[in-house]
Design an enzyme around this catalytic site. Sequence first.
Site, PDB file in Angstrom:
ATOM      1  N   ILE A  92      35.665   2.949 -30.028  1.00 48.45           N
ATOM      2  CA  ILE A  92      36.650   3.238 -29.291  1.00 48.45           C
ATOM      3  C   ILE A  92      36.182   3.699 -27.817  1.00 48.45           C
ATOM      4  O   ILE A  92      35.081   4.105 -27.653  1.00 48.45           O
ATOM      5  CB  ILE A  92      37.233   4.778 -29.689  1.00 48.45           C
ATOM      6  CG1 ILE A  92      37.915   4.301 -31.279  1.00 48.45           C
ATOM      7  CG2 ILE A  92      38.369   4.984 -28.816  1.00 48.45           C
ATOM      8  CD1 ILE A  92      38.099   5.558 -32.087  1.00 48.45           C
ATOM      9  N   CYS A  93      36.880   3.108 -27.033  1.00 48.15           N
ATOM     10  CA  CYS A  93      36.596   3.476 -25.306  1.00 48.15           C
ATOM     11  C   CYS A  93      37.771   4.593 -25.138  1.00 48.15           C
ATOM     12  O   CYS A  93      38.681   4.129 -24.766  1.00 48.15           O
ATOM     13  CB  CYS A  93      36.722   2.332 -24.468  1.00 48.15           C
ATOM     14  SG  CYS A  93      36.214   2.789 -22.821  1.00 48.15           S
ATOM     15  N   LEU A  94      37.040   5.775 -24.923  1.00 46.81           N
ATOM     16  CA  LEU A  94      38.150   6.984 -24.746  1.00 46.81           C
ATOM     17  C   LEU A  94      37.235   7.909 -24.167  1.00 46.81           C
ATOM     18  O   LEU A  94      36.297   8.380 -24.760  1.00 46.81           O
ATOM     19  CB  LEU A  94      38.748   7.416 -25.839  1.00 46.81           C
ATOM     20  CG  LEU A  94      39.761   8.789 -25.743  1.00 46.81           C
ATOM     21  CD1 LEU A  94      41.068   8.264 -24.771  1.00 46.81           C
ATOM     22  CD2 LEU A  94      40.275   9.198 -27.061  1.00 46.81           C
TER      23      LEU A  94
ATOM     24  N   ASN B 237      41.655  -0.942 -25.771  1.00 45.01           N
ATOM     25  CA  ASN B 237      40.427   0.152 -25.717  1.00 45.01           C
ATOM     26  C   ASN B 237      39.696   0.252 -27.055  1.00 45.01           C
ATOM     27  O   ASN B 237      38.965   1.462 -27.310  1.00 45.01           O
ATOM     28  CB  ASN B 237      41.112   1.448 -25.216  1.00 45.01           C
ATOM     29  CG  ASN B 237      41.965   1.197 -23.928  1.00 45.01           C
ATOM     30  OD1 ASN B 237      43.015   1.299 -23.917  1.00 45.01           O
ATOM     31  ND2 ASN B 237      40.833   1.065 -22.904  1.00 45.01           N
TER      32      ASN B 237
ATOM     33  N   SER C 129      39.764  -0.464 -18.372  1.00 44.43           N
ATOM     34  CA  SER C 129      38.407   0.090 -18.972  1.00 44.43           C
ATOM     35  C   SER C 129      38.321  -0.188 -20.398  1.00 44.43           C
ATOM     36  O   SER C 129      38.554   0.640 -21.359  1.00 44.43           O
ATOM     37  CB  SER C 129      38.325   1.707 -18.715  1.00 44.43           C
ATOM     38  OG  SER C 129      39.402   2.378 -19.177  1.00 44.43           O
TER      39      SER C 129
END
Length: 197
Positions: free
Chosen positions: A92-94, A84, A125
């Site tokens: 960042i994927c959050l 992520n 994701s």
Amino acid sequence: MQQVQKNRINKEIQDFEQRQKKNEDNGITILIVDNNITHWKGFINGSPDTPYQGGYFQIDIVLTADYPYKPPKMKFDTRIWHPNISSQTGAICLDILKDEWSPALSIRTALLSLQALLCDPQPDSPQDAVVANQYKTNKELFIKTAKEWTLNYASKNKQNEKIANLVALGLDEQKVKDALLRFGYDEEQAANFLLGG
């Protein structure tokens, strides 16, 4: 910057300072960059029983004019092998740093969420498809690689070694530390900056 935003940011900074004094920081600290309350560096410790154990990760945090109504802009300065988080850019994927952000959240909440993300990667994701694929298809190799990256890029011993290397070139220790912080402990970038290259 509006006074309401300034008050909110100062309150968050005070909260961090108080928690640190009481030893209640949960392995999370911050540093204000160049006395600019809209630019921070966040630091999180890697959690035990994860490939990130023993790591000390630096996150660049920029508070836009819309903060706290819009999320802060955050990215990892420290290189990390995680589905992520981009292994190249630190992006960042959050969800809470995107569409799930709420003004009720804080920088501390975001850093705690990043610390939790290190414990529980979400490969479905991903931010980094290569890392996510490795996580899904060869978890043993993923764990080995993540541990190696933690040792090479996030180890406090390695960070101290980088400081010593640059000081050995005759550079001022505090300037070396500041430059390394600025460049996420990338020794080459810090040296180029300090040497005017």
